[in-house]
Design an enzyme around this catalytic site. Sequence first.
Site: not given
Length: 499
Positions: A112-113
Amino acid sequence: MLYTSTRDNSIRVESSVAIAHGISSDGGLFVPVEIPKISMDDISRLVNYSYIERAKYILSLYLTDFTEQELDYCVNGAYAEGKFSDKKVAPLHTLDDHTEILELWKGPTCAFKDMALQLLPYLLTTASAKSVPGKEIVILVATSGDTGKAALEGFKDVPNTRILVFYPDNGVSPMQKLQMTTQEGKNVGVCAIEGNFDDAQNGVKKIFTDKKVAEKLDSMGMMFSSANSINWGRLVPQIVYYVSAYCEMIEKGRIKAGDEINIVVPTGNFGNILAAYYAKEMGIPVKKLICASNANDVLTDFLKTGIYNKNRDFYTTISPSMDILISSNLERLLFILNDMEDKDIKDWMKELSETGRYQVSEKVYDRIRENFEAGSCDDKGTKATIAKVFEKTNYLCDTHTGVAVAVYDDYVSVTADITPTVIASTANPFKFSASVLDAVNPDMSKDMDEFDMVLGLHVETGAECPPQLANLKDKKPRFTECCKKEDMESVVLSMLNNK
Ligand SMILES: *Cc1c(COP(=O)(O)O)cnc(C)c1O
């Protein structure tokens, strides 16, 4: 919109200054002085927008010193077609009658970064051209695995930037390690350290706030900035996907505009769940924000009791991106809930660094209870949950998402709350193949190497490994250095002198 510091509320800076500097010189974190509101009419309009259009609208409310052209350039570049493998960028997957999985890992590094770190280099170079023209930006990253790779991928070969990443040698998965050590790009560096994530983070913070190092950089025409989630430019892109998820729920007919939802977030540094809190304060109807931790359950205890106590054992778990005892972004929440009074925050953070413990006021504690639920799950429970979800729904979760699902199941069994719920899914399961395969078929993984397990997981579940992970098999590591935590500063300086 102006920004202030959690440790000096007299500060007022524009967003470009907050983003270019990353952290305030008083050691505090930048926060907007107020939270912009969106109405149900705004939301109904956003339902018909693409992800890129939603992002432009939300960012325009926070980054008011960016021109429309600048925001177009940043957002179009970050989420351009082909960068994310799903055209919705952050799609919802229906798990059951009242649960949606928000898949935040369709980007280049499968975690998700990417949602924030594909955008941050655009925001940062645009912001620094405005506020510190001519300076080369040096990004220092401490990573528990996913941030490092996502930051390297976001910043590689971006003009006027350099990036150096430190990771705990024994605190990341073999896949995460390979992703970082094989990184390409002319302006990148990667180094392991002997220690855990908190050691890496403390080391980076120390270099970051060291005046002598800053002077040395200045004389070289460089300045530090941060790609960790202490940088406001990391947080603001994350608010977008919670607003977008609410729009998707309406579009899918799961809710009507105005209905409440719950949001569950597997939490480490408290960045992702803080973004969900911002979305709630902007006007997204959220009943509860549910904070999920692994065996490192310092946040669970804190949100339940108002006492933060990091004096406890540190565990290396199968969800390494959540193996954290000091969650930096919590400071922002405390500052907001404390009506932006900085004195208490300074006291609590001082107590934290001196004794490892602090207790918040009754007022802040009550406000936490209104907004948050919390729970934790150990490795055994996480694996059992991954297996159960796969058996019941044929959906394969990674270990971090597994923690979130487990904590949510506990929440539902205690409260019987059937409010439609969004569970943030933070990584592709193939990033943690060994643990995920061990969860779905414990007999199969014996004596297998990482890539046998990727294949094994595919054979066992029918899920497809993303090509950017499968292709690592044939790459040679480029960065093999491992240093002591005391030597991080000299590693940084030698890397910077090295070009
Ligand atoms: C970073 C990360 C988390 C934790 O997010 P925070 O914003 O630090 O709370 C959870 N899962 C994965 C896969 C991550 O990479």
